[in-house]
Design a protein around this motif. Structure first.
Motif, PDB file in Angstrom:
ATOM      1  N   LEU A  90       0.812  -1.213   0.000  1.00 14.14           N
ATOM      2  CA  LEU A  90       0.000   0.000   0.000  1.00 14.14           C
ATOM      3  C   LEU A  90       0.849   1.268   0.000  1.00 14.14           C
ATOM      4  O   LEU A  90       0.385   2.326  -0.432  1.00 14.14           O
ATOM      5  N   GLN A  91       2.070   1.183   0.492  1.00 10.90           N
ATOM      6  CA  GLN A  91       2.926   2.379   0.592  1.00 10.90           C
ATOM      7  C   GLN A  91       3.133   3.040  -0.766  1.00 10.90           C
ATOM      8  O   GLN A  91       2.859   4.230  -0.943  1.00 10.90           O
ATOM      9  N   LYS A  92       3.642   2.257  -1.727  1.00 16.51           N
ATOM     10  CA  LYS A  92       3.935   2.837  -3.041  1.00 16.51           C
ATOM     11  C   LYS A  92       2.661   3.177  -3.798  1.00 16.51           C
ATOM     12  O   LYS A  92       2.621   4.146  -4.571  1.00 16.51           O
ATOM     13  N   ASN A  93       1.629   2.387  -3.586  1.00 19.53           N
ATOM     14  CA  ASN A  93       0.348   2.716  -4.211  1.00 19.53           C
ATOM     15  C   ASN A  93      -0.134   4.084  -3.738  1.00 19.53           C
ATOM     16  O   ASN A  93      -0.604   4.912  -4.529  1.00 19.53           O
ATOM     17  N   PHE A  94       0.002   4.323  -2.429  1.00 20.67           N
ATOM     18  CA  PHE A  94      -0.453   5.589  -1.867  1.00 20.67           C
ATOM     19  C   PHE A  94       0.368   6.756  -2.410  1.00 20.67           C
ATOM     20  O   PHE A  94      -0.184   7.806  -2.757  1.00 20.67           O
ATOM     21  N   LEU A  95       1.682   6.583  -2.505  1.00 17.88           N
ATOM     22  CA  LEU A  95       2.536   7.646  -3.038  1.00 17.88           C
ATOM     23  C   LEU A  95       2.195   7.913  -4.499  1.00 17.88           C
ATOM     24  O   LEU A  95       2.203   9.074  -4.953  1.00 17.88           O
ATOM     25  N   TYR A  96       1.889   6.856  -5.237  1.00 21.91           N
ATOM     26  CA  TYR A  96       1.479   7.012  -6.637  1.00 21.91           C
ATOM     27  C   TYR A  96       0.204   7.848  -6.736  1.00 21.91           C
ATOM     28  O   TYR A  96       0.081   8.744  -7.592  1.00 21.91           O
ATOM     29  N   GLN A  97      -0.737   7.590  -5.846  1.00 22.44           N
ATOM     30  CA  GLN A  97      -1.980   8.363  -5.832  1.00 22.44           C
ATOM     31  C   GLN A  97      -1.713   9.831  -5.501  1.00 22.44           C
ATOM     32  O   GLN A  97      -2.298  10.741  -6.102  1.00 22.44           O
ATOM     33  N   LEU A  98      -0.825  10.067  -4.515  1.00 24.19           N
ATOM     34  CA  LEU A  98      -0.517  11.449  -4.133  1.00 24.19           C
ATOM     35  C   LEU A  98       0.077  12.213  -5.310  1.00 24.19           C
ATOM     36  O   LEU A  98      -0.316  13.357  -5.579  1.00 24.19           O
TER      37      LEU A  98
END
Length: 471
Positions: free
Chosen positions: A272-280
């Motif tokens: 979820l970490q990189k997914n969240f950064l991608y969304q940001l």
């Protein structure tokens, strides 16, 4: 095939009554099919559409011939068309980009510009199921991860793809049944382009292994999209508590900057970490198109570095590591908001524009020799006695206009920006020299005819903008 497309577009709510659609039209088989399909759908749905053909300046006479064929087809089928001519090779060389990517960027810019003039709300393009499979393989070969497996989405923002449910074979059969001719782009057979090699060599081999390979890949793309949607929701639920978001003052729906708490990101599951950064990054940039895993990984690594470390990212984004947060901001918006809203020119003087440039202005008597008038982009002369009020240097406002010719014809600033294909995000950054709502000079572009120097001019206002450009 038409019923299949009708059900598909209904499932994804592509076309609604009252829509005004701009359809990309190359003149090739896929786009010819798209226009014929839209024409048939219009018989049962109340919407309008027009075609846009972009001549890329790549194939010489063949490209010009295709543009004429596109116009002829639309005339025969009573479809409105607008043709754009762009110089892809020159633009690509200047930007250091490949021809394919620059052509795509310019093509979509033309679609958006035509859509704005047409009063449109959607753009239709002719991707089909084979294109989805090609995209999956292309993304997979580039290491795009699970999101790359989603291929091409039926609907993205205001872009719709009504033919995504049918294959290239079905399209060609549809055209053959109607005796419909179409153009063939010779560059589609050139092995220099990666997608062409996938289309010519990879997919045929896969079809020999399983003749339903394309259909299976499309189903996999749908499943991958569902997984990504689930992960997006889970990541946002887990990480949103650690984000502080600030919005643009001029556009309250647009994010200017955000800060992400390091401790909150550290507690999240690695998936979820990189997914969240991608969304940001996607939310801050306003698009995910050019944000890849390499950018997300670099940003993730920044969270573990010492305070003060910086990272430049696509779309003019910059990330800065702080003690407890990582600060990510849009450099252009940040620069614009920290620049003066307006400057009152009281020449002589020099003013700092807070964007790396300076403006100099002076007034002097004119001897009537018009040969001395500078023909330079960033140095302009104006008839000082024709100016009615204080001269302001500012950004655009509603109602801005200028005079286009000696007859006194007006043009709205917005219309000029559309005509000159100035990207919408850049229009708020262009400096204007203004006399009320009357624009003397669109800095870097042109001046108003109303303030031009003539032999009768007595005093001249000279304005020069420096910052990497000669007078």
């Amino acid at each position: 095939m038409i019923n299949k497309i009708l059900e598909f577009q209904e499932k994804y709510h592509m076309i609604q009554e009252g829509d005004k659609i701009v359809a990309g039209f190359s003149g090739g088989a896929d786009s010819v099919c798209l226009l014929l399909v839209l024409k048939l759908l219009r018989e049962c749905l109340d919407f309008e559409f027009m075609a846009v053909h972009v001549e890329h300046g790549i194939r010489g006479e063949e490209s010009q011939k295709d543009a004429k064929s596109a116009q002829k087809f639309c005339q025969q089928n009573e479809i409105k068309i607008e043709v754009f001519h762009v110089d892809v090779p020159a633009k690509a060389a200047a930007a250091g980009m490949g021809l394919e990517e620059m052509a795509r960027q310019l093509r979509y810019q033309c679609f958006y510009d035509a859509c704005e003039r047409f009063g449109g709300n959607k753009i239709a393009v002719a991707h089909h199921s084979d294109d989805c499979a090609e995209t999956m393989l292309f993304q997979l070969s580039r290491g795009s991860g699970i999101r790359g497996l989603t291929g091409i989405m039926p609907v993205r923002d205001n872009i719709i793809r009504p033919l995504l449910c049918v294959s290239r074979k079905e399209i060609l059969e549809f055209l053959k049944e109607r005796g419909q001719e179409y153009c063939t782009d010779s560059t589609n057979d050139q092995d220099v382009y990666a997608r062409n090699r996938i289309r010519k060599y990879v997919i045929p081999q896969l079809l020999q292994i399983n003749n339903q390979a394309v259909e299976h890949m499309q189903r996999t793309a749908k499943l991958a999209a569902e997984v990504c949607d689930f992960l997006d929701t889970a990541a946002w639920d887990a990480g949103s508590e650690g984000v502080i978001i600030s919005y643009d003052k001029a556009d309250t729906e647009r994010i200017r900057e955000l800060r992400m708490r390091k401790d909150v990101l550290a507690r999240m599951h690695p998936v979820l970490q990189k997914n969240f950064l991608y969304q940001l990054l996607g939310r801050l940039a306003g698009s995910r198109k050019d944000i890849g895993s390499v950018h997300v990984t670099a940003l993730f690594e920044l969270f573990g570095q010492q305070a003060g470390k910086e990272l430049n990212l696509p779309y003019s984004l910059k990330a800065v590591c702080e003690y407890d947060y990582v600060w990510i901001f849009n450099q252009e918006l940040y620069r614009r908001e920290n620049a003066p809203d307006e400057i009152v020119l009281a020449p002589p003087g020099v003013w700092d524009l807070k964007d790396g440039r300076k403006l100099e202005a002076r007034v002097f008597d004119f001897d009537g020799d018009c040969k001395k008038i500078p023909e330079k982009r960033y140095t302009k002369w104006f008839d000082y006695d024709k100016i009615n009020s204080n001269v302001l240097l500012r950004k655009r406002r509603t109602g801005d206009y200028f005079i286009t010719d000696s007859s006194g014809n007006h043009k709205k600033l917005k219309a000029f920006f559309i005509q000159e294909k100035v990207p919408r995000l850049q229009r708020d950054l262009v400096w204007l020299l203004a006399d009320g709502s009357h624009i003397l000079w669109i800095v870097g572009y042109r001046i108003s005819e109303a303030y031009k120097v003539t032999q009768e001019t007595k005093r001249i206002l000279e304005v020069y903008v420096s910052g990497g450009n000669e007078k």
